[in-house]
Motif scaffolding. Structure first.
Motif, PDB file in Angstrom:
ATOM      1  N   GLN A  95       7.949   8.299   2.343  1.00  0.00           N
ATOM      2  CA  GLN A  95       6.729   7.648   2.828  1.00  0.00           C
ATOM      3  C   GLN A  95       6.192   6.694   1.779  1.00  0.00           C
ATOM      4  OE1 GLN A  95       3.333   9.906   3.984  1.00  0.00           O
ATOM      5  NE2 GLN A  95       4.546  11.310   5.212  1.00  0.00           N
ATOM      6  N   ILE A 134       2.859   4.945   0.502  1.00  0.00           N
ATOM      7  CA  ILE A 134       1.406   5.115   0.621  1.00  0.00           C
ATOM      8  C   ILE A 134       0.706   4.068  -0.247  1.00  0.00           C
ATOM      9  CG2 ILE A 134      -0.522   6.721   0.322  1.00  0.00           C
ATOM     10  CD1 ILE A 134       1.472   9.027   0.529  1.00  0.00           C
ATOM     11  N   TYR A 179       8.148  10.050  -1.887  1.00  0.00           N
ATOM     12  CA  TYR A 179       6.885   9.306  -1.819  1.00  0.00           C
ATOM     13  C   TYR A 179       6.934   8.090  -2.734  1.00  0.00           C
ATOM     14  CZ  TYR A 179       5.131  13.510   0.398  1.00  0.00           C
ATOM     15  OH  TYR A 179       4.963  14.560   1.251  1.00  0.00           O
ATOM     16  N   LEU A 224       4.007   5.560  -4.184  1.00  0.00           N
ATOM     17  CA  LEU A 224       2.576   5.269  -4.235  1.00  0.00           C
ATOM     18  C   LEU A 224       2.388   3.845  -4.757  1.00  0.00           C
ATOM     19  CD1 LEU A 224       1.260   8.607  -5.836  1.00  0.00           C
ATOM     20  CD2 LEU A 224       1.469   8.032  -3.409  1.00  0.00           C
ATOM     21  N   CYS A 229       3.249  -0.506   4.212  1.00  0.00           N
ATOM     22  CA  CYS A 229       3.038   0.931   3.957  1.00  0.00           C
ATOM     23  C   CYS A 229       3.039   1.752   5.245  1.00  0.00           C
ATOM     24  CB  CYS A 229       1.729   1.139   3.192  1.00  0.00           C
ATOM     25  SG  CYS A 229       0.275   0.840   4.193  1.00  0.00           S
ATOM     26  N   ASP A 230       3.260   3.047   5.093  1.00  0.00           N
ATOM     27  CA  ASP A 230       3.206   3.963   6.236  1.00  0.00           C
ATOM     28  C   ASP A 230       1.822   4.591   6.367  1.00  0.00           C
ATOM     29  OD1 ASP A 230       6.078   3.756   6.643  1.00  0.00           O
ATOM     30  OD2 ASP A 230       6.226   4.873   4.764  1.00  0.00           O
ATOM     31  N   ARG A 231       1.129   4.698   5.217  1.00  0.00           N
ATOM     32  CA  ARG A 231      -0.207   5.288   5.176  1.00  0.00           C
ATOM     33  C   ARG A 231      -1.008   4.548   4.126  1.00  0.00           C
ATOM     34  NH1 ARG A 231      -0.897  11.597   4.186  1.00  0.00           N
ATOM     35  NH2 ARG A 231       1.190  12.335   4.606  1.00  0.00           N
ATOM     36  N   ALA A 232      -2.322   4.603   4.233  1.00  0.00           N
ATOM     37  CA  ALA A 232      -3.162   4.008   3.181  1.00  0.00           C
ATOM     38  C   ALA A 232      -4.232   5.006   2.772  1.00  0.00           C
ATOM     39  CB  ALA A 232      -3.800   2.724   3.674  1.00  0.00           C
ATOM     40  N   ILE A 233      -4.569   4.969   1.491  1.00  0.00           N
ATOM     41  CA  ILE A 233      -5.646   5.802   0.971  1.00  0.00           C
ATOM     42  C   ILE A 233      -6.678   4.852   0.361  1.00  0.00           C
ATOM     43  CG2 ILE A 233      -6.288   7.529  -0.760  1.00  0.00           C
ATOM     44  CD1 ILE A 233      -3.447   8.717  -0.382  1.00  0.00           C
ATOM     45  N   ARG A 273      -3.630   7.611   9.872  1.00  0.00           N
ATOM     46  CA  ARG A 273      -2.753   7.148   8.779  1.00  0.00           C
ATOM     47  C   ARG A 273      -3.557   6.550   7.624  1.00  0.00           C
ATOM     48  NH1 ARG A 273       3.019   7.617   9.193  1.00  0.00           N
ATOM     49  NH2 ARG A 273       3.168   8.915  11.025  1.00  0.00           N
ATOM     50  N   ILE A 328      -1.239  15.937   0.574  1.00  0.00           N
ATOM     51  CA  ILE A 328      -0.317  14.858   0.999  1.00  0.00           C
ATOM     52  C   ILE A 328       0.980  15.462   1.528  1.00  0.00           C
ATOM     53  CG2 ILE A 328       1.159  12.988   0.083  1.00  0.00           C
ATOM     54  CD1 ILE A 328      -1.243  12.065  -1.571  1.00  0.00           C
TER      55      ILE A 328
END
Ligand SMILES: Nc1ncnc2c1ncn2[C@@H]1O[C@H](COP(=O)(O)OP(=O)(O)OP(=O)(O)O)[C@@H](O)[C@H]1O
Ligand SMILES: [Mg+2]
Length: 247
Positions: A3, A5, A114, A116, A134-138, A165, A236
């Protein structure tokens, strides 16, 4: 498949680099293969935060422009097995090709659990590069109202990512402020429609860690912020961990 992120913020200095370095280290400590990728072109400092200052010779533009392969550009962490750094260039010779960047992320997904991405602050090119593939964002915000507002603005720019996501991390929380801030944080979560991934306390050990170039796990400072980052790393990976009580 790994993933990717993206760790982003509207306002600068909210704690993205501290987050990427520590969550990356704790994920690797859990046995995951992790790549920390600095996307902050010109203002890179993820190497320092990881305690890998001057370890990397090549950067991701060397991969994109064919001067070397991914394997040659990424550098293993000297103390944490499974953790690698891919540096940003200190100077951009030509514009980054987003399609080539996405192809590189494709290679990264095959090699790591992962990746990052430590994004540049704001909503400019560095941000678009990080969120584009990206697949996800924080979204990392502090409790400062301007930072919370910028976080909401950032979330609007992440509209292409499906719901669930995008996550929020509230950094530099102090107990005295928490009671009055609960409402603000709740409002931010509601307005932005974001699930909270974690709350990180104010911890002066972080400044010490950055100053010495020795991340918290190697300072044996696995309390406060260190504990919060470890909890977030566990979340996560899908583990259920209660939110940290801020002292
Ligand atoms: N929880 C915390 N407690 C105390 N200090 C913190 C905390 N999080 C970050 N800091 C400090 O805040 C400063 C900025 O942090 P950091 O470099 O991680 O932010 P950033 O979002 O990556 O900044 P930029 O937008 O410039 O890339 C650093 O000096 C760091 O040590
Ligand atoms: Mg940074």
């Amino acid at each position: 498949m790994g993933q990717v992120i993206a760790v982003v913020s509207g306002k600068g200095g909210t704690g993205k680099t501290s987050f990427v370095s520590h969550v990356g280290l704790y994920l690797a400590d859990m046995g995951k293969r992790v790549l920390c990728l600095d996307c902050d072109v010109g203002l890179r400092n993820l190497d320092i935060a990881l305690g890998m200052s001057d370890c990397a010779v090549m950067d991701f533009t060397d991969v994109l422009e064919g001067r070397c392969g991914l394997e040659e550009a990424m550098v293993p962490h000297p103390q944490m097995a499974g953790l690698y750094l891919l540096n940003a260039p200190s100077l951009l010779r030509r514009p980054i090709d987003p399609a080539a960047f996405q192809r590189m992320l494709g290679q990264i997904r095959l090699r790591f659990d992962y990746c990052l991405l430590d994004a540049a602050a704001g909503l400019g090119t560095g941000f678009r590069l990080a969120v584009g593939g990206c697949d996800r964002a924080i979204v990392v915000t502090t409790t400062d109202p301007t930072s919370l507002r910028d976080a909401q603005r950032t979330v609007m720019e992440l509209g292409a990512l499906p719901r669930g996501r995008v996550h929020l991390v509230v950094n530099r929380c102090r107990r005295r402020l928490m009671r009055s801030l609960h409402q603000t944080i709740d409002d931010a979560i509601d307005t932005a429609g974001l699930p909270l991934l974690g709350v990180v306390p104010e911890d002066e050990a972080l400044a010490l860690a950055m100053g010495r170039g020795v991340p918290l796990p190697f300072l044996h400072s696995d309390r406060y912020a260190g504990r919060a980052y470890r909890n977030i790393a566990q979340r996560i990976t899908g583990q259920r961990v209660p939110l940290l009580r801020i002292r």
